[in-house]
Motif scaffolding. Structure first.
Motif, mmCIF file in Angstrom:
data_model
loop_
_atom_site.group_PDB
_atom_site.id
_atom_site.type_symbol
_atom_site.label_atom_id
_atom_site.label_comp_id
_atom_site.label_asym_id
_atom_site.label_seq_id
_atom_site.Cartn_x
_atom_site.Cartn_y
_atom_site.Cartn_z
ATOM 1 N N LYS A 183 0.829 -1.200 0.000
ATOM 2 C CA LYS A 183 0.000 0.000 0.000
ATOM 3 C C LYS A 183 0.868 1.256 0.000
ATOM 4 C CE LYS A 183 -3.619 -2.347 2.633
ATOM 5 N NZ LYS A 183 -4.372 -2.378 3.914
ATOM 6 N N ALA A 184 0.410 2.271 -0.710
ATOM 7 C CA ALA A 184 1.111 3.557 -0.706
ATOM 8 C C ALA A 184 0.851 4.265 0.611
ATOM 9 C CB ALA A 184 0.647 4.412 -1.881
ATOM 10 N N GLY A 185 1.891 4.866 1.156
ATOM 11 C CA GLY A 185 1.760 5.555 2.431
ATOM 12 C C GLY A 185 1.170 6.947 2.318
ATOM 13 N N GLY A 186 0.980 7.409 1.111
ATOM 14 C CA GLY A 186 0.395 8.738 0.940
ATOM 15 C C GLY A 186 1.423 9.815 0.716
ATOM 16 N N VAL A 187 2.719 9.495 0.819
ATOM 17 C CA VAL A 187 3.767 10.488 0.599
ATOM 18 C C VAL A 187 4.379 10.270 -0.779
ATOM 19 C CG1 VAL A 187 5.961 11.426 1.408
ATOM 20 C CG2 VAL A 187 4.241 10.676 3.059
ATOM 21 N N PHE A 188 4.028 11.134 -1.720
ATOM 22 C CA PHE A 188 4.615 11.134 -3.057
ATOM 23 C C PHE A 188 5.262 12.504 -3.221
ATOM 24 C CE2 PHE A 188 1.617 7.730 -3.354
ATOM 25 C CZ PHE A 188 2.107 6.859 -4.321
ATOM 26 N N GLU A 189 6.553 12.578 -2.953
ATOM 27 C CA GLU A 189 7.252 13.864 -2.904
ATOM 28 C C GLU A 189 7.772 14.238 -4.289
ATOM 29 O OE1 GLU A 189 11.133 15.683 -0.612
ATOM 30 O OE2 GLU A 189 9.866 14.247 0.473
ATOM 31 N N ASN A 190 7.145 15.248 -4.900
ATOM 32 C CA ASN A 190 7.548 15.705 -6.226
ATOM 33 C C ASN A 190 8.850 16.501 -6.160
ATOM 34 O OD1 ASN A 190 5.131 14.622 -7.231
ATOM 35 N ND2 ASN A 190 4.031 16.539 -6.890
ATOM 36 N N LEU A 191 9.402 16.817 -7.316
ATOM 37 C CA LEU A 191 10.608 17.648 -7.404
ATOM 38 C C LEU A 191 10.262 18.904 -8.187
ATOM 39 C CD1 LEU A 191 13.621 18.287 -7.189
ATOM 40 C CD2 LEU A 191 13.993 16.843 -9.202
ATOM 41 N N THR A 192 10.402 20.071 -7.555
ATOM 42 C CA THR A 192 10.111 21.346 -8.202
ATOM 43 C C THR A 192 11.395 22.141 -8.413
ATOM 44 O OG1 THR A 192 7.879 21.471 -7.270
ATOM 45 C CG2 THR A 192 8.874 23.538 -8.011
ATOM 46 N N ILE A 193 11.602 22.579 -9.635
ATOM 47 C CA ILE A 193 12.719 23.464 -9.984
ATOM 48 C C ILE A 193 12.107 24.800 -10.391
ATOM 49 C CG2 ILE A 193 14.650 23.830 -11.571
ATOM 50 C CD1 ILE A 193 14.764 20.734 -11.842
ATOM 51 N N LYS A 194 12.381 25.843 -9.626
ATOM 52 C CA LYS A 194 11.702 27.121 -9.836
ATOM 53 C C LYS A 194 12.096 27.793 -11.145
ATOM 54 C CE LYS A 194 10.781 28.094 -4.980
ATOM 55 N NZ LYS A 194 10.947 29.052 -3.857
ATOM 56 N N SER A 195 13.383 27.664 -11.532
ATOM 57 C CA SER A 195 13.840 28.280 -12.770
ATOM 58 C C SER A 195 15.068 27.523 -13.258
ATOM 59 C CB SER A 195 14.173 29.753 -12.550
ATOM 60 O OG SER A 195 14.910 30.268 -13.640
ATOM 61 N N ILE A 196 15.059 27.105 -14.516
ATOM 62 C CA ILE A 196 16.201 26.389 -15.074
ATOM 63 C C ILE A 196 17.428 27.303 -15.122
ATOM 64 C CG2 ILE A 196 17.129 25.185 -17.085
ATOM 65 C CD1 ILE A 196 14.923 23.605 -15.741
ATOM 66 N N SER A 197 17.253 28.539 -15.567
ATOM 67 C CA SER A 197 18.388 29.464 -15.675
ATOM 68 C C SER A 197 18.968 29.801 -14.300
ATOM 69 C CB SER A 197 17.970 30.751 -16.404
ATOM 70 O OG SER A 197 16.922 31.408 -15.706
ATOM 71 N N SER A 198 18.117 29.961 -13.291
ATOM 72 C CA SER A 198 18.616 30.235 -11.932
ATOM 73 C C SER A 198 19.371 29.040 -11.390
ATOM 74 C CB SER A 198 17.438 30.562 -10.999
ATOM 75 O OG SER A 198 16.819 31.754 -11.374
ATOM 76 N N LEU A 199 18.890 27.846 -11.693
ATOM 77 C CA LEU A 199 19.572 26.629 -11.273
ATOM 78 C C LEU A 199 20.970 26.574 -11.891
ATOM 79 C CD1 LEU A 199 19.324 23.774 -9.872
ATOM 80 C CD2 LEU A 199 18.559 22.933 -12.085
ATOM 81 N N CYS A 200 21.043 26.877 -13.153
ATOM 82 C CA CYS A 200 22.333 26.798 -13.859
ATOM 83 C C CYS A 200 23.281 27.919 -13.424
ATOM 84 C CB CYS A 200 22.114 26.842 -15.363
ATOM 85 S SG CYS A 200 21.415 25.302 -16.017
ATOM 86 N N SER A 201 22.762 29.113 -13.213
ATOM 87 C CA SER A 201 23.620 30.207 -12.782
ATOM 88 C C SER A 201 24.102 29.997 -11.359
ATOM 89 C CB SER A 201 22.887 31.554 -12.890
ATOM 90 O OG SER A 201 21.782 31.589 -12.012
ATOM 91 N N GLY A 202 23.288 29.285 -10.561
ATOM 92 C CA GLY A 202 23.666 29.022 -9.180
ATOM 93 C C GLY A 202 24.704 27.933 -9.062
#
Length: 202
Positions: A183-202
């Motif tokens: 049974k699934a425990g109810g926790v399905f933790e997605n992955l959110t990236i706010k901005s591709i360019s900010s990720l790359c510049s960071g």
């Protein structure tokens, strides 16, 4: 007829007591290699709580992504529940992405575990997060200002994320284990990236 029903009820009750599996899953950003235009994401699983640990059987881990921003997933590293890579076990086949689909606008990853061993060596899943694999995506444009979210297909959204647990038998004239849907425990933790360019510049 009444006797048969009683026996069936007793057996069903015993089987239910043997069944523990309840799972959570999450996606984690491992690395953004913007020079090579690659994004590395780990897929992880754990038991939902101390009373729901289990032995891993077959599994399908499915999540969707925006193919405008990332595309062409491949398995970069296999870490558990596999005959290859770190913590290899011959009781499992190599992991696969069979059943994954990518269209112009979106894609669905299907990361698959196939159990092929005996009861002696199925891998236990406890409340500690276990990495299954690192997936590598191509970045379409590292200068893209928009962000993206990798979203789980849970146990209700077709095609579902689901797995089976190995339940050991005490007496084994022909088979040494059963498998039951965990049974699934109810926790399905997605992955959110706010901005591709900010990720790359960071």
């Amino acid at each position: 007829m009444k006797r048969f029903f009683f026996l069936f009820a007793v057996c069903s009750s015993l089987l239910a007591k043997a069944q523990n599996g309840k799972f959570d899953v999450r996606l984690q950003l491992k690395k953004a290699d913007c020079a090579q235009m690659k994004l590395l994401v780990t897929v992880e699983v754990k038991a939902h709580d101390e009373n729901s640990s289990f032995l891993m059987g077959n599994a399908n881990f499915r999540f969707s992504y925006d193919a405008h921003l990332i595309k062409a997933p491949v398995i970069a590293d296999q870490q558990n529940f596999t005959s290859q890579g770190e913590n290899a076990s011959l009781n499992y086949n190599p992991l696969s992405l069979n059943g994954s689909v990518e269209r112009n606008a979106n894609g669905i990853v299907s990361l698959n575990i196939i159990y092929s061993g005996s009861e002696q060596n199925a891998t236990p899943v406890s409340t500690n997060w276990l990495p299954i694999a690192t997936l590598q995506f191509d970045l379409v444009n590292p200068d893209e200002k928009a962000g993206t979210t990798l979203v789980w297909n849970d146990d209700k959204a077709f095609p579902v994320t689901g797995l089976s647990e190995i339940v050991l038998k005490k007496s084994t004239p022909e088979f040494d284990y059963d498998t039951y849907i965990a049974k699934a425990g109810g926790v399905f933790e997605n992955l959110t990236i706010k901005s591709i360019s900010s990720l790359c510049s960071g």
